[in-house]
Design a protein around this motif. Structure first.
Motif, PDB file in Angstrom:
ATOM      1  N   ILE A 132       5.177   4.120  10.066  1.00  0.00           N
ATOM      2  CA  ILE A 132       6.447   4.773  10.829  1.00  0.00           C
ATOM      3  C   ILE A 132       7.657   4.159  10.188  1.00  0.00           C
ATOM      4  N   ASN A 133       8.552   5.380   9.874  1.00  0.00           N
ATOM      5  CA  ASN A 133       9.769   5.182   9.085  1.00  0.00           C
ATOM      6  C   ASN A 133      10.878   4.762  10.253  1.00  0.00           C
ATOM      7  N   THR A 134      11.510   3.711   9.878  1.00  0.00           N
ATOM      8  CA  THR A 134      12.377   3.173  10.886  1.00  0.00           C
ATOM      9  C   THR A 134      14.008   3.531  10.445  1.00  0.00           C
ATOM     10  N   ALA A 135      14.068   4.474   9.676  1.00  0.00           N
ATOM     11  CA  ALA A 135      15.354   4.762   8.975  1.00  0.00           C
ATOM     12  C   ALA A 135      16.155   5.609  10.200  1.00  0.00           C
ATOM     13  N   ASN A 136      15.588   6.368  10.893  1.00  0.00           N
ATOM     14  CA  ASN A 136      16.205   7.035  11.894  1.00  0.00           C
ATOM     15  C   ASN A 136      16.120   6.498  13.541  1.00  0.00           C
ATOM     16  N   THR A 189      12.574 -10.785   8.968  1.00  0.00           N
ATOM     17  CA  THR A 189      11.549  -9.855   9.120  1.00  0.00           C
ATOM     18  C   THR A 189      12.099  -8.674   9.665  1.00  0.00           C
ATOM     19  N   LEU A 190      13.339  -8.763  10.767  1.00  0.00           N
ATOM     20  CA  LEU A 190      13.737  -7.841  11.215  1.00  0.00           C
ATOM     21  C   LEU A 190      14.798  -6.852  10.289  1.00  0.00           C
ATOM     22  N   LEU A 191      15.234  -7.518   8.979  1.00  0.00           N
ATOM     23  CA  LEU A 191      16.112  -7.033   8.194  1.00  0.00           C
ATOM     24  C   LEU A 191      15.780  -5.559   7.812  1.00  0.00           C
ATOM     25  N   LYS A 192      14.836  -5.315   7.255  1.00  0.00           N
ATOM     26  CA  LYS A 192      14.189  -4.217   6.767  1.00  0.00           C
ATOM     27  C   LYS A 192      14.032  -3.100   7.850  1.00  0.00           C
ATOM     28  N   ILE A 193      13.507  -3.613   9.061  1.00  0.00           N
ATOM     29  CA  ILE A 193      13.367  -2.616  10.070  1.00  0.00           C
ATOM     30  C   ILE A 193      14.765  -2.047  10.489  1.00  0.00           C
ATOM     31  N   GLY A 199      16.097   0.184   7.559  1.00  0.00           N
ATOM     32  CA  GLY A 199      15.022   1.468   7.518  1.00  0.00           C
ATOM     33  C   GLY A 199      14.052   1.237   6.317  1.00  0.00           C
ATOM     34  N   THR A 200      12.858   1.355   6.763  1.00  0.00           N
ATOM     35  CA  THR A 200      11.650   1.048   6.031  1.00  0.00           C
ATOM     36  C   THR A 200      10.584   1.710   6.716  1.00  0.00           C
ATOM     37  N   VAL A 201       9.567   1.887   5.663  1.00  0.00           N
ATOM     38  CA  VAL A 201       8.192   2.436   6.220  1.00  0.00           C
ATOM     39  C   VAL A 201       7.362   1.115   6.412  1.00  0.00           C
ATOM     40  N   SER A 202       7.163   1.002   7.954  1.00  0.00           N
ATOM     41  CA  SER A 202       6.416  -0.207   8.294  1.00  0.00           C
ATOM     42  C   SER A 202       4.880   0.344   8.882  1.00  0.00           C
ATOM     43  N   ASN A 203       4.086  -0.664   8.631  1.00  0.00           N
ATOM     44  CA  ASN A 203       2.833  -0.654   8.961  1.00  0.00           C
ATOM     45  C   ASN A 203       2.611  -1.399  10.226  1.00  0.00           C
ATOM     46  N   VAL A 204       2.242  -0.473  11.445  1.00  0.00           N
ATOM     47  CA  VAL A 204       2.057  -1.208  12.778  1.00  0.00           C
ATOM     48  C   VAL A 204       0.482  -1.114  12.947  1.00  0.00           C
ATOM     49  N   PRO A 205       0.114  -2.481  13.515  1.00  0.00           N
ATOM     50  CA  PRO A 205      -1.378  -2.262  14.097  1.00  0.00           C
ATOM     51  C   PRO A 205      -1.478  -1.409  15.373  1.00  0.00           C
ATOM     52  N   PRO A 206      -2.469  -0.343  15.541  1.00  0.00           N
ATOM     53  CA  PRO A 206      -2.649   0.524  16.613  1.00  0.00           C
ATOM     54  C   PRO A 206      -2.665  -0.070  17.908  1.00  0.00           C
TER      55      PRO A 206
END
Length: 426
Positions: free
Chosen positions: A260-264, A232-236, A239-246
Protein backbone atom coordinates in the motif's frame (compact mmCIF):
# COMPACT_ATOMS: atom_id res chain seq x y z
CA UNK A 1 -44.20 29.70 53.02
CA UNK A 2 -43.91 32.01 50.02
CA UNK A 3 -45.16 30.76 46.68
CA UNK A 4 -42.35 31.27 44.14
CA UNK A 5 -44.25 29.78 41.20
CA UNK A 6 -44.76 31.71 37.96
CA UNK A 7 -46.93 31.27 34.89
CA UNK A 8 -45.23 30.02 31.73
CA UNK A 9 -45.76 32.45 28.83
CA UNK A 10 -46.01 29.55 26.34
CA UNK A 11 -48.13 26.83 27.96
CA UNK A 12 -49.79 28.88 30.72
CA UNK A 13 -48.90 26.44 33.50
CA UNK A 14 -48.17 27.69 37.02
CA UNK A 15 -44.83 26.17 38.10
CA UNK A 16 -41.64 26.96 40.03
CA UNK A 17 -39.41 25.61 37.24
CA UNK A 18 -39.53 28.81 35.21
CA UNK A 19 -36.68 30.65 33.49
CA UNK A 20 -37.00 34.38 32.85
CA UNK A 21 -35.74 35.36 29.39
CA UNK A 22 -35.16 38.71 27.72
CA UNK A 23 -35.78 38.38 23.98
CA UNK A 24 -35.00 41.62 22.14
CA UNK A 25 -36.26 43.68 25.07
CA UNK A 26 -39.36 41.54 25.68
CA UNK A 27 -39.33 39.74 29.05
CA UNK A 28 -41.02 36.34 29.10
CA UNK A 29 -41.17 33.42 31.54
CA UNK A 30 -40.74 29.92 30.07
CA UNK A 31 -40.98 26.64 31.99
CA UNK A 32 -38.30 23.97 31.62
CA UNK A 33 -40.70 21.60 29.80
CA UNK A 34 -41.36 24.20 27.10
CA UNK A 35 -37.63 24.90 26.84
CA UNK A 36 -36.98 21.17 26.38
CA UNK A 37 -39.71 20.94 23.74
CA UNK A 38 -38.36 24.00 21.87
CA UNK A 39 -34.87 22.50 21.99
CA UNK A 40 -36.14 19.26 20.41
CA UNK A 41 -37.96 21.22 17.68
CA UNK A 42 -34.81 23.25 17.00
CA UNK A 43 -32.69 20.08 16.79
CA UNK A 44 -35.19 18.44 14.44
CA UNK A 45 -35.07 21.51 12.18
CA UNK A 46 -31.27 21.60 12.32
CA UNK A 47 -31.04 17.91 11.41
CA UNK A 48 -33.41 18.40 8.49
CA UNK A 49 -31.56 21.40 7.08
CA UNK A 50 -27.95 20.70 8.09
CA UNK A 51 -25.47 19.99 5.29
CA UNK A 52 -24.87 16.28 4.80
CA UNK A 53 -21.34 14.94 4.58
CA UNK A 54 -22.27 11.31 4.00
CA UNK A 55 -21.96 11.77 0.22
CA UNK A 56 -18.16 11.99 0.43
CA UNK A 57 -17.08 8.77 -1.20
CA UNK A 58 -13.85 7.80 -2.92
CA UNK A 59 -15.93 5.97 -5.55
CA UNK A 60 -17.51 9.05 -7.13
CA UNK A 61 -15.41 11.84 -5.65
CA UNK A 62 -15.51 15.12 -7.58
CA UNK A 63 -15.20 18.82 -6.91
CA UNK A 64 -18.97 19.13 -7.22
CA UNK A 65 -19.76 16.54 -4.53
CA UNK A 66 -16.93 17.46 -2.18
CA UNK A 67 -18.41 19.22 0.90
CA UNK A 68 -16.90 22.55 1.85
CA UNK A 69 -15.09 23.02 5.21
CA UNK A 70 -18.14 24.82 6.66
CA UNK A 71 -20.33 21.82 5.86
CA UNK A 72 -17.91 19.37 7.47
CA UNK A 73 -17.66 21.57 10.57
CA UNK A 74 -21.48 21.73 10.82
CA UNK A 75 -21.53 17.96 11.35
CA UNK A 76 -18.76 18.14 13.98
CA UNK A 77 -20.72 20.91 15.76
CA UNK A 78 -23.63 18.52 16.27
CA UNK A 79 -21.50 16.13 18.32
CA UNK A 80 -18.59 18.10 19.80
CA UNK A 81 -19.00 21.09 22.13
CA UNK A 82 -16.58 24.00 21.71
CA UNK A 83 -13.07 23.42 20.33
CA UNK A 84 -13.74 25.75 17.39
CA UNK A 85 -10.10 25.97 16.26
CA UNK A 86 -9.73 22.18 16.19
CA UNK A 87 -12.96 21.68 14.25
CA UNK A 88 -12.04 24.35 11.69
CA UNK A 89 -8.53 22.92 11.24
CA UNK A 90 -9.80 19.35 10.82
CA UNK A 91 -12.49 20.47 8.35
CA UNK A 92 -9.93 22.33 6.25
CA UNK A 93 -7.47 19.41 6.47
CA UNK A 94 -10.07 16.91 5.23
CA UNK A 95 -11.24 19.27 2.47
CA UNK A 96 -7.69 19.98 1.25
CA UNK A 97 -6.80 16.30 1.49
CA UNK A 98 -9.51 15.31 -0.96
CA UNK A 99 -8.79 18.26 -3.24
CA UNK A 100 -5.25 16.90 -3.38
CA UNK A 101 -6.55 13.39 -4.12
CA UNK A 102 -8.67 14.78 -6.96
CA UNK A 103 -5.78 16.75 -8.42
CA UNK A 104 -3.56 13.68 -8.39
CA UNK A 105 -6.24 11.46 -9.92
CA UNK A 106 -6.64 13.81 -12.87
CA UNK A 107 -10.32 14.49 -12.23
CA UNK A 108 -9.73 18.22 -12.21
CA UNK A 109 -8.55 18.41 -15.82
CA UNK A 110 -11.71 20.24 -16.78
CA UNK A 111 -11.04 22.90 -14.15
CA UNK A 112 -7.46 23.31 -15.34
CA UNK A 113 -8.58 23.78 -18.94
CA UNK A 114 -11.17 26.27 -17.83
CA UNK A 115 -8.50 28.16 -15.90
CA UNK A 116 -6.21 28.34 -18.93
CA UNK A 117 -8.85 30.16 -20.97
CA UNK A 118 -9.25 32.82 -18.29
CA UNK A 119 -8.65 36.46 -19.29
CA UNK A 120 -6.76 37.15 -16.05
CA UNK A 121 -3.52 39.01 -16.72
CA UNK A 122 -0.07 38.13 -15.42
CA UNK A 123 -1.32 34.89 -13.88
CA UNK A 124 0.38 31.61 -14.70
CA UNK A 125 -2.56 29.21 -14.95
CA UNK A 126 -0.42 26.25 -16.06
CA UNK A 127 -0.15 24.53 -12.67
CA UNK A 128 0.34 21.00 -13.95
CA UNK A 129 3.88 20.90 -12.53
CA UNK A 130 2.78 22.02 -9.04
CA UNK A 131 2.49 19.09 -6.66
CA UNK A 132 0.26 19.56 -3.64
CA UNK A 133 1.72 18.17 -0.42
CA UNK A 134 -0.45 16.78 2.36
CA UNK A 135 -0.45 18.46 5.76
CA UNK A 136 -0.74 15.92 8.57
CA UNK A 137 -2.39 17.24 11.76
CA UNK A 138 -1.42 16.97 15.43
CA UNK A 139 -4.10 17.57 18.10
CA UNK A 140 -2.72 18.73 21.47
CA UNK A 141 -4.75 18.94 24.64
CA UNK A 142 -5.34 17.52 28.13
CA UNK A 143 -7.24 14.29 28.62
CA UNK A 144 -10.99 14.28 28.09
CA UNK A 145 -11.34 17.42 25.95
CA UNK A 146 -12.54 15.66 22.78
CA UNK A 147 -9.52 14.66 20.66
CA UNK A 148 -10.65 11.09 20.05
CA UNK A 149 -14.30 12.15 19.84
CA UNK A 150 -13.46 14.49 16.97
CA UNK A 151 -11.78 11.61 15.13
CA UNK A 152 -14.65 9.19 15.79
CA UNK A 153 -17.19 11.77 14.62
CA UNK A 154 -15.26 12.25 11.39
CA UNK A 155 -15.14 8.47 10.95
CA UNK A 156 -18.92 8.21 11.32
CA UNK A 157 -19.77 11.11 9.05
CA UNK A 158 -17.35 10.43 6.18
CA UNK A 159 -18.06 7.50 3.90
CA UNK A 160 -14.35 7.09 3.20
CA UNK A 161 -11.87 4.59 4.67
CA UNK A 162 -11.07 5.83 8.18
CA UNK A 163 -9.10 3.95 10.83
CA UNK A 164 -8.30 4.77 14.45
CA UNK A 165 -5.12 3.28 15.89
CA UNK A 166 -3.50 3.43 19.33
CA UNK A 167 0.21 4.20 19.49
CA UNK A 168 0.68 2.71 22.99
CA UNK A 169 0.94 -0.89 21.71
CA UNK A 170 3.44 -0.16 18.94
CA UNK A 171 7.05 -1.36 19.17
CA UNK A 172 10.01 -1.59 16.86
CA UNK A 173 10.01 -4.55 14.47
CA UNK A 174 11.10 -7.80 16.13
CA UNK A 175 9.96 -6.94 19.66
CA UNK A 176 6.86 -7.88 21.64
CA UNK A 177 3.97 -5.65 20.60
CA UNK A 178 2.51 -4.51 17.29
CA UNK A 179 4.40 -3.48 14.18
CA UNK A 180 3.70 0.02 12.87
CA UNK A 181 2.35 -1.53 9.65
CA UNK A 182 -0.65 -2.85 11.61
CA UNK A 183 -1.95 0.74 11.59
CA UNK A 184 -2.21 0.47 7.82
CA UNK A 185 -3.92 -2.92 8.10
CA UNK A 186 -6.78 -1.31 10.03
CA UNK A 187 -7.28 1.17 7.18
CA UNK A 188 -7.20 -1.65 4.61
CA UNK A 189 -9.82 -3.53 6.62
CA UNK A 190 -11.97 -0.37 6.79
CA UNK A 191 -11.78 -0.24 2.97
CA UNK A 192 -12.83 -3.93 2.70
CA UNK A 193 -9.34 -4.73 1.37
CA UNK A 194 -9.80 -2.36 -1.59
CA UNK A 195 -6.24 -1.01 -1.75
CA UNK A 196 -7.11 1.83 -4.15
CA UNK A 197 -9.73 3.14 -1.70
CA UNK A 198 -7.45 2.64 1.32
CA UNK A 199 -4.72 4.70 -0.33
CA UNK A 200 -7.08 7.73 -0.21
CA UNK A 201 -8.16 7.23 3.40
CA UNK A 202 -7.55 8.90 6.75
CA UNK A 203 -5.79 7.43 9.81
CA UNK A 204 -6.09 8.80 13.34
CA UNK A 205 -3.19 7.80 15.62
CA UNK A 206 -4.24 8.25 19.25
CA UNK A 207 -1.87 8.62 22.22
CA UNK A 208 0.99 9.70 19.94
CA UNK A 209 2.73 11.24 22.96
CA UNK A 210 3.25 7.77 24.47
CA UNK A 211 5.99 7.01 21.93
CA UNK A 212 8.12 9.96 23.02
CA UNK A 213 11.68 8.97 23.83
CA UNK A 214 12.69 8.98 27.46
CA UNK A 215 15.06 11.94 27.16
CA UNK A 216 15.89 14.62 24.65
CA UNK A 217 19.31 13.08 24.06
CA UNK A 218 19.79 10.13 21.74
CA UNK A 219 19.40 6.84 23.57
CA UNK A 220 22.49 4.63 23.86
CA UNK A 221 20.34 1.52 24.33
CA UNK A 222 17.37 0.66 22.12
CA UNK A 223 14.16 2.52 22.91
CA UNK A 224 11.92 -0.01 21.16
CA UNK A 225 8.55 1.49 22.10
CA UNK A 226 9.56 5.13 21.80
CA UNK A 227 12.22 6.45 19.47
CA UNK A 228 12.26 3.21 17.50
CA UNK A 229 8.56 3.56 16.68
CA UNK A 230 9.01 7.21 15.72
CA UNK A 231 11.76 6.25 13.28
CA UNK A 232 9.49 3.64 11.69
CA UNK A 233 6.62 6.12 11.39
CA UNK A 234 8.72 8.62 9.44
CA UNK A 235 8.43 7.15 5.95
CA UNK A 236 4.82 6.05 6.48
CA UNK A 237 3.70 9.58 7.36
CA UNK A 238 5.66 11.12 4.50
CA UNK A 239 4.72 8.51 1.90
CA UNK A 240 6.15 5.13 1.01
CA UNK A 241 5.13 1.76 -0.38
CA UNK A 242 4.70 -0.36 2.75
CA UNK A 243 4.41 -4.14 3.08
CA UNK A 244 1.53 -5.10 5.37
CA UNK A 245 0.90 -8.64 6.69
CA UNK A 246 -2.67 -9.53 5.60
CA UNK A 247 -3.49 -11.17 8.96
CA UNK A 248 -1.68 -8.63 11.09
CA UNK A 249 0.86 -9.67 13.71
CA UNK A 250 4.56 -10.02 13.07
CA UNK A 251 6.31 -10.23 9.71
CA UNK A 252 8.16 -13.43 8.92
CA UNK A 253 10.05 -14.80 5.90
CA UNK A 254 8.17 -16.36 2.96
CA UNK A 255 5.01 -14.46 3.92
CA UNK A 256 2.80 -12.76 1.34
CA UNK A 257 2.28 -9.05 1.93
CA UNK A 258 -0.24 -6.42 0.92
CA UNK A 259 1.50 -3.43 -0.64
CA UNK A 260 0.00 0.00 0.00
CA UNK A 261 1.25 3.47 -0.92
CA UNK A 262 0.84 5.90 1.98
CA UNK A 263 1.58 9.07 -0.03
CA UNK A 264 -2.13 10.01 -0.26
CA UNK A 265 -3.19 8.89 3.25
CA UNK A 266 -3.94 11.76 5.64
CA UNK A 267 -2.61 11.20 9.17
CA UNK A 268 -4.25 12.92 12.16
CA UNK A 269 -2.42 12.40 15.45
CA UNK A 270 -3.59 13.20 18.96
CA UNK A 271 -2.07 13.17 22.43
CA UNK A 272 -2.36 14.72 25.89
CA UNK A 273 1.42 15.39 26.10
CA UNK A 274 1.34 15.44 29.89
CA UNK A 275 4.13 17.72 31.07
CA UNK A 276 4.34 19.72 27.84
CA UNK A 277 2.70 22.76 29.45
CA UNK A 278 5.51 23.03 32.01
CA UNK A 279 8.08 23.08 29.18
CA UNK A 280 6.12 25.83 27.41
CA UNK A 281 5.71 27.85 30.61
CA UNK A 282 9.42 27.54 31.35
CA UNK A 283 10.29 28.77 27.87
CA UNK A 284 7.87 31.71 28.15
CA UNK A 285 8.76 32.50 31.77
CA UNK A 286 5.24 32.02 33.10
CA UNK A 287 5.87 29.80 36.12
CA UNK A 288 3.95 30.76 39.23
CA UNK A 289 5.97 31.68 42.33
CA UNK A 290 4.59 32.55 45.76
CA UNK A 291 1.24 32.27 47.51
CA UNK A 292 -2.14 33.85 46.91
CA UNK A 293 -5.87 33.25 46.83
CA UNK A 294 -6.00 33.53 43.03
CA UNK A 295 -3.06 31.17 42.44
CA UNK A 296 -5.40 28.41 41.20
CA UNK A 297 -7.18 30.65 38.70
CA UNK A 298 -3.82 31.95 37.46
CA UNK A 299 -2.58 28.39 37.00
CA UNK A 300 -5.71 27.42 35.05
CA UNK A 301 -5.34 30.44 32.76
CA UNK A 302 -1.66 29.68 32.09
CA UNK A 303 -2.42 26.02 31.32
CA UNK A 304 -5.27 27.07 29.02
CA UNK A 305 -2.93 29.35 27.05
CA UNK A 306 0.06 26.99 27.10
CA UNK A 307 -1.14 24.40 24.58
CA UNK A 308 -1.99 27.14 22.07
CA UNK A 309 1.58 28.47 22.42
CA UNK A 310 3.19 25.08 21.66
CA UNK A 311 5.91 25.08 19.00
CA UNK A 312 7.75 22.25 17.21
CA UNK A 313 10.74 22.99 19.45
CA UNK A 314 8.60 22.24 22.54
CA UNK A 315 7.60 18.88 21.06
CA UNK A 316 11.25 18.01 20.47
CA UNK A 317 12.05 18.94 24.08
CA UNK A 318 9.17 16.67 25.14
CA UNK A 319 10.74 13.68 23.37
CA UNK A 320 9.51 13.66 19.77
CA UNK A 321 12.28 13.37 17.19
CA UNK A 322 12.65 16.45 14.92
CA UNK A 323 12.10 14.41 11.75
CA UNK A 324 8.67 13.24 12.94
CA UNK A 325 7.63 16.71 14.13
CA UNK A 326 8.53 18.08 10.70
CA UNK A 327 6.15 15.61 9.05
CA UNK A 328 3.19 16.82 11.15
CA UNK A 329 3.22 20.56 10.33
CA UNK A 330 -0.27 21.52 11.56
CA UNK A 331 -0.46 21.85 15.37
CA UNK A 332 -3.93 22.35 16.89
CA UNK A 333 -4.45 23.05 20.59
CA UNK A 334 -7.69 21.92 22.26
CA UNK A 335 -8.85 24.02 25.19
CA UNK A 336 -9.38 22.65 28.71
CA UNK A 337 -13.06 22.45 29.69
CA UNK A 338 -14.69 24.90 32.09
CA UNK A 339 -17.95 24.43 34.00
CA UNK A 340 -20.10 25.93 31.23
CA UNK A 341 -18.54 23.53 28.72
CA UNK A 342 -19.45 20.56 30.95
CA UNK A 343 -23.06 21.81 31.13
CA UNK A 344 -23.20 22.04 27.33
CA UNK A 345 -21.65 18.57 26.97
CA UNK A 346 -24.38 17.15 29.21
CA UNK A 347 -27.18 18.82 27.24
CA UNK A 348 -26.35 19.80 23.68
CA UNK A 349 -24.68 17.06 21.57
CA UNK A 350 -26.87 14.61 19.67
CA UNK A 351 -25.66 11.75 21.85
CA UNK A 352 -25.29 13.70 25.10
CA UNK A 353 -25.33 11.76 28.37
CA UNK A 354 -28.64 13.22 29.54
CA UNK A 355 -30.29 12.28 26.24
CA UNK A 356 -28.89 8.76 26.55
CA UNK A 357 -30.30 8.30 30.07
CA UNK A 358 -33.64 9.80 29.04
CA UNK A 359 -33.86 7.22 26.25
CA UNK A 360 -32.94 4.40 28.65
CA UNK A 361 -35.77 5.36 31.01
CA UNK A 362 -38.18 6.06 28.15
CA UNK A 363 -37.85 2.38 27.17
CA UNK A 364 -39.43 1.64 30.59
CA UNK A 365 -42.11 4.33 29.94
CA UNK A 366 -40.55 6.68 32.51
CA UNK A 367 -40.09 10.39 31.81
CA UNK A 368 -36.67 11.41 33.18
CA UNK A 369 -35.93 15.07 33.95
CA UNK A 370 -32.91 16.91 35.39
CA UNK A 371 -33.23 20.29 37.09
CA UNK A 372 -30.81 23.02 36.05
CA UNK A 373 -29.32 23.02 39.56
CA UNK A 374 -28.60 19.28 39.28
CA UNK A 375 -26.89 19.70 35.91
CA UNK A 376 -24.67 22.49 37.21
CA UNK A 377 -23.76 20.46 40.28
CA UNK A 378 -22.76 17.49 38.09
CA UNK A 379 -20.65 19.82 35.93
CA UNK A 380 -18.98 21.29 39.01
CA UNK A 381 -18.07 17.81 40.31
CA UNK A 382 -16.64 16.83 36.92
CA UNK A 383 -14.48 19.96 36.82
CA UNK A 384 -13.08 19.17 40.28
CA UNK A 385 -12.23 15.60 39.17
CA UNK A 386 -10.05 17.07 36.39
CA UNK A 387 -10.52 14.05 34.13
CA UNK A 388 -12.29 15.87 31.32
CA UNK A 389 -15.60 14.84 29.82
CA UNK A 390 -14.93 11.21 30.77
CA UNK A 391 -15.55 12.16 34.40
CA UNK A 392 -19.16 13.03 33.57
CA UNK A 393 -20.06 9.41 32.82
CA UNK A 394 -18.55 8.20 36.10
CA UNK A 395 -20.63 10.74 38.03
CA UNK A 396 -23.81 9.95 36.07
CA UNK A 397 -23.40 6.18 36.48
CA UNK A 398 -22.99 6.53 40.23
CA UNK A 399 -25.93 8.95 40.44
CA UNK A 400 -28.34 6.89 38.33
CA UNK A 401 -27.40 3.38 39.53
CA UNK A 402 -30.05 3.18 42.30
CA UNK A 403 -32.74 4.65 40.04
CA UNK A 404 -31.87 2.26 37.20
CA UNK A 405 -32.16 -0.62 39.69
CA UNK A 406 -35.47 0.42 41.29
CA UNK A 407 -37.37 2.17 38.49
CA UNK A 408 -38.09 -0.79 36.15
CA UNK A 409 -39.88 -2.67 38.97
CA UNK A 410 -41.97 0.33 40.03
CA UNK A 411 -45.04 0.15 37.78
CA UNK A 412 -46.53 3.32 39.28
CA UNK A 413 -43.50 5.46 38.44
CA UNK A 414 -44.17 7.54 35.33
CA UNK A 415 -41.85 10.50 35.93
CA UNK A 416 -38.48 10.81 37.67
CA UNK A 417 -36.88 14.19 38.43
CA UNK A 418 -33.25 14.42 39.47
CA UNK A 419 -32.54 17.43 41.71
CA UNK A 420 -29.37 18.88 43.21
CA UNK A 421 -30.20 17.17 46.51
CA UNK A 422 -29.84 13.76 44.83
CA UNK A 423 -26.17 14.50 44.06
CA UNK A 424 -24.07 13.83 47.14
CA UNK A 425 -21.00 15.91 47.87
CA UNK A 426 -17.76 13.92 48.03
Amino acid sequence: MANNSKMCSLCGKQTRNVVSLDLSGIAIDVCTQCISMCTEISEAYTNATAPKVEEISTDNLSFETLPKPEEIKAVLDAYVVGQEDAKITLSVAVYNHYKRVLSLSGKDEGKKKKGKTSDAKNVNTDDSDIELEKSNVLLLGPTGVGKTLLARTLAKTLSVPFAIADATTLTEAGYVGEDVENILLRLIQAADFDIAKAEKGIIYIDEIDKIARRSENRSITRDVSGEGVQQTLLKILEGTVSNVPPQGGRKHPNQEYIQINTANILFICGGAFDGLTSLIEKRMGKQLIGYGTDIVSQKEKIEKDSYSNATPHDLVKFGMIPELVGRIPVLVALEPLDEEAYVKILNEPKNSLIKQYKKLFALDNIDLEFTDEAIYKIANKAKKMNTGARGLRAIMEKLMLKHMYDAPSNKKLKKLTITADDILDD
